[in-house]
Design an enzyme around this catalytic site. Sequence first.
Site, PDB file in Angstrom:
ATOM      1  N   ARG A   9      -1.713   6.021  -3.448  1.00 38.53           N
ATOM      2  CA  ARG A   9      -2.514   4.828  -3.223  1.00 38.53           C
ATOM      3  C   ARG A   9      -2.293   4.328  -1.805  1.00 38.53           C
ATOM      4  O   ARG A   9      -1.183   4.338  -1.309  1.00 38.53           O
ATOM      5  CB  ARG A   9      -2.109   3.725  -4.212  1.00 38.53           C
ATOM      6  CG  ARG A   9      -2.912   2.440  -4.056  1.00 38.53           C
ATOM      7  CD  ARG A   9      -2.294   1.304  -4.841  1.00 38.53           C
ATOM      8  NE  ARG A   9      -0.946   0.956  -4.401  1.00 38.53           N
ATOM      9  CZ  ARG A   9      -0.655   0.283  -3.292  1.00 38.53           C
ATOM     10  NH1 ARG A   9      -1.607  -0.114  -2.484  1.00 38.53           N
ATOM     11  NH2 ARG A   9       0.597   0.008  -2.985  1.00 38.53           N
ATOM     12  N   VAL A  10      -3.391   3.918  -1.177  1.00 37.26           N
ATOM     13  CA  VAL A  10      -3.319   3.238   0.111  1.00 37.26           C
ATOM     14  C   VAL A  10      -4.112   1.944  -0.005  1.00 37.26           C
ATOM     15  O   VAL A  10      -4.943   1.796  -0.896  1.00 37.26           O
ATOM     16  CB  VAL A  10      -3.856   4.103   1.278  1.00 37.26           C
ATOM     17  CG1 VAL A  10      -2.937   5.290   1.543  1.00 37.26           C
ATOM     18  CG2 VAL A  10      -5.270   4.570   1.008  1.00 37.26           C
ATOM     19  N   SER A  11      -3.844   1.019   0.907  1.00 34.53           N
ATOM     20  CA  SER A  11      -4.480  -0.299   0.817  1.00 34.53           C
ATOM     21  C   SER A  11      -5.763  -0.418   1.626  1.00 34.53           C
ATOM     22  O   SER A  11      -6.609  -1.238   1.311  1.00 34.53           O
ATOM     23  CB  SER A  11      -3.502  -1.377   1.284  1.00 34.53           C
ATOM     24  OG  SER A  11      -2.360  -1.376   0.465  1.00 34.53           O
ATOM     25  N   THR A  12      -5.906   0.392   2.677  1.00 31.28           N
ATOM     26  CA  THR A  12      -7.083   0.256   3.539  1.00 31.28           C
ATOM     27  C   THR A  12      -7.718   1.609   3.823  1.00 31.28           C
ATOM     28  O   THR A  12      -7.075   2.657   3.700  1.00 31.28           O
ATOM     29  CB  THR A  12      -6.713  -0.402   4.887  1.00 31.28           C
ATOM     30  OG1 THR A  12      -5.788   0.448   5.580  1.00 31.28           O
ATOM     31  CG2 THR A  12      -6.109  -1.777   4.690  1.00 31.28           C
ATOM     32  N   GLN A  15      -6.107   4.342   6.173  1.00 28.58           N
ATOM     33  CA  GLN A  15      -4.879   5.019   5.761  1.00 28.58           C
ATOM     34  C   GLN A  15      -5.235   6.223   4.898  1.00 28.58           C
ATOM     35  O   GLN A  15      -6.320   6.297   4.339  1.00 28.58           O
ATOM     36  CB  GLN A  15      -3.992   4.059   4.960  1.00 28.58           C
ATOM     37  CG  GLN A  15      -3.548   2.832   5.736  1.00 28.58           C
ATOM     38  CD  GLN A  15      -2.858   1.822   4.829  1.00 28.58           C
ATOM     39  OE1 GLN A  15      -3.279   1.575   3.715  1.00 28.58           O
ATOM     40  NE2 GLN A  15      -1.782   1.227   5.329  1.00 28.58           N
TER      41      GLN A  15
END
Length: 189
Positions: A9-12, A15
């Site tokens: 998982r990445v936030s943006t 990434q």
Amino acid sequence: MSRIFGYGRVSTEDQTTEQQQMVMINAGYNVADSRFITEIVSGGVCAMNRPAFKNLINNKIESGDTLVIAKLDRLGRDNIDVQQTVMLLDGMGIKVVILDLPVQDLSTSQGKLMLQMFGAFAEFEKNRISERTKEALQRKKLAGDKLGRPVKEVYQQVQELKATGLSQNKIKIELNVSLSTVRRNWIMK
């Protein structure tokens, strides 16, 4: 037959999850690309409210399978949510491995203790950040500093451009301000 799944998982959007997948491979978990589930979503969103994670749990992973995650914060940032998610997976017969913990297999009693300790520290740090932010805002307020976004003083300019017949949207572009700033200054004072 036991299968290995990976979750990244990445936030943006800028990434990637490539590093997380490399960590899994380097740790000896050769997760097939079709079983490496990724998504772009904040860690503050509960795990079961994330579309890709929910689909993984509800439709792909089964009892006896292993779920590998590179770092605890990829599963979530909320202590209670992380613990509930691990308990859900454990109850489904799914082994959960978090590679950045000293005890990586969370299905063991040592792993459960480790998860609770690290989760508690993460929650504590999150709360401390919030407290420090509130304290800093209070200090600024007491010192007389104005809080919030700076107000652009454009009343006179908006009134002049309005008098020429320009629309609010064109004034916004002309002055390089937001539409709400134009609307706030639209009515004569």
